[in-house]
Design a protein around this motif. Sequence first.
Motif, mmCIF file in Angstrom:
data_model
loop_
_atom_site.group_PDB
_atom_site.id
_atom_site.type_symbol
_atom_site.label_atom_id
_atom_site.label_comp_id
_atom_site.label_asym_id
_atom_site.label_seq_id
_atom_site.Cartn_x
_atom_site.Cartn_y
_atom_site.Cartn_z
ATOM 1 N N ASN A 10 0.860 -1.179 0.000
ATOM 2 C CA ASN A 10 0.000 0.000 0.000
ATOM 3 C C ASN A 10 0.902 1.236 0.000
ATOM 4 O O ASN A 10 2.098 1.146 0.290
ATOM 5 N N PRO A 11 0.366 2.400 -0.348
ATOM 6 C CA PRO A 11 1.197 3.614 -0.368
ATOM 7 C C PRO A 11 1.813 3.873 1.000
ATOM 8 O O PRO A 11 1.231 3.542 2.041
ATOM 9 N N PRO A 12 2.990 4.477 1.031
ATOM 10 C CA PRO A 12 3.652 4.719 2.314
ATOM 11 C C PRO A 12 2.960 5.798 3.131
ATOM 12 O O PRO A 12 2.276 6.668 2.585
ATOM 13 N N ARG A 13 3.144 5.730 4.440
ATOM 14 C CA ARG A 13 2.662 6.792 5.308
ATOM 15 C C ARG A 13 3.416 8.078 4.994
ATOM 16 O O ARG A 13 4.602 8.038 4.653
ATOM 17 N N PRO A 14 2.762 9.218 5.109
ATOM 18 C CA PRO A 14 3.471 10.478 4.849
ATOM 19 C C PRO A 14 4.444 10.815 5.967
ATOM 20 O O PRO A 14 4.067 10.837 7.142
ATOM 21 N N VAL A 15 5.694 11.056 5.617
ATOM 22 C CA VAL A 15 6.675 11.515 6.599
ATOM 23 C C VAL A 15 6.226 12.890 7.094
ATOM 24 O O VAL A 15 5.897 13.763 6.284
ATOM 25 N N PRO A 16 6.182 13.113 8.407
ATOM 26 C CA PRO A 16 5.640 14.378 8.928
ATOM 27 C C PRO A 16 6.268 15.623 8.302
ATOM 28 O O PRO A 16 5.552 16.561 7.933
ATOM 29 N N LEU A 17 7.595 15.666 8.192
ATOM 30 C CA LEU A 17 8.238 16.870 7.658
ATOM 31 C C LEU A 17 7.866 17.073 6.192
ATOM 32 O O LEU A 17 7.714 18.218 5.739
ATOM 33 N N TRP A 18 7.717 15.994 5.434
ATOM 34 C CA TRP A 18 7.288 16.119 4.033
ATOM 35 C C TRP A 18 5.842 16.597 3.960
ATOM 36 O O TRP A 18 5.517 17.483 3.176
#
Length: 259
Positions: A28-36
């Motif tokens: 599945n798509p990756p979790r969004p990195v907070p800083l990104w």
Amino acid sequence: MPDRSLILPALASTPETPSLPFDEILHNPPRPVPLWRASDEVDDWLRTARSEAAHAPSAMAKPAEWLLDNHFQIRRAIREIANTLPRGFYVRLTALGGDGQGYPRAYVLAHRLLAESRMQLSLAGAIRYIDDYQQRYPLTIAELWAFPNLLRIACLETLVATFGTLVTGDAATRLASPLRAIAVDLPPDEQAARAIANLIEIATIQWEEFFDATSLVEHVLRHDPAAAYPRMDFVSRNHYRAVIEDFARHSRASELELA
């Protein structure tokens, strides 16, 4: 393809026996990195950091000086991430389970490369590290192209962490790295210095050379029996690779199998 014997000598900055993450690959798509995800807040953090750095306590005087002298380098990295890592590209990255917590595999590799090289980044070190990982798990074309921006993100997260005594509040918390278990064994001031130096280094590295040296798909294509692919210019080769990426996204075959 560049001769790896010329670009892979053992360097002091190269991790000799990297502890690589071989966790479960998620589909599945990756979790969004907070800083990104909160990239619009990074500029605000930098403005606050510059303001606080102007009257930093003695323990943070040196890192504060480096930040003030190199704020344009940091801002350039922020802009590069915003301009060249859009959502449509990000969601194509492979997600890593286990300690990767569902974040992009290449993001975890970026953090581990910095940790195991003690934040002394080099082209040769990056190539060796990725080559070691790909002995078991090939990276995709998108992951290799995204790697420099994920290194930028990891360096910016390091700056957010090391300046935590100066810049507090919700924004700093939202921008923190979720990979707390991957620690760099260096004093905070040294981490700050090397994070800034790495942002400068990332901007100077020829990432096309990194891609050509590490892409297993590129390696297969360059051995085209008709010798047509190696004679193509960059735009034509990039189009060829994009077709393979598209086919792989809509089939059960991997990019490497399709190449």
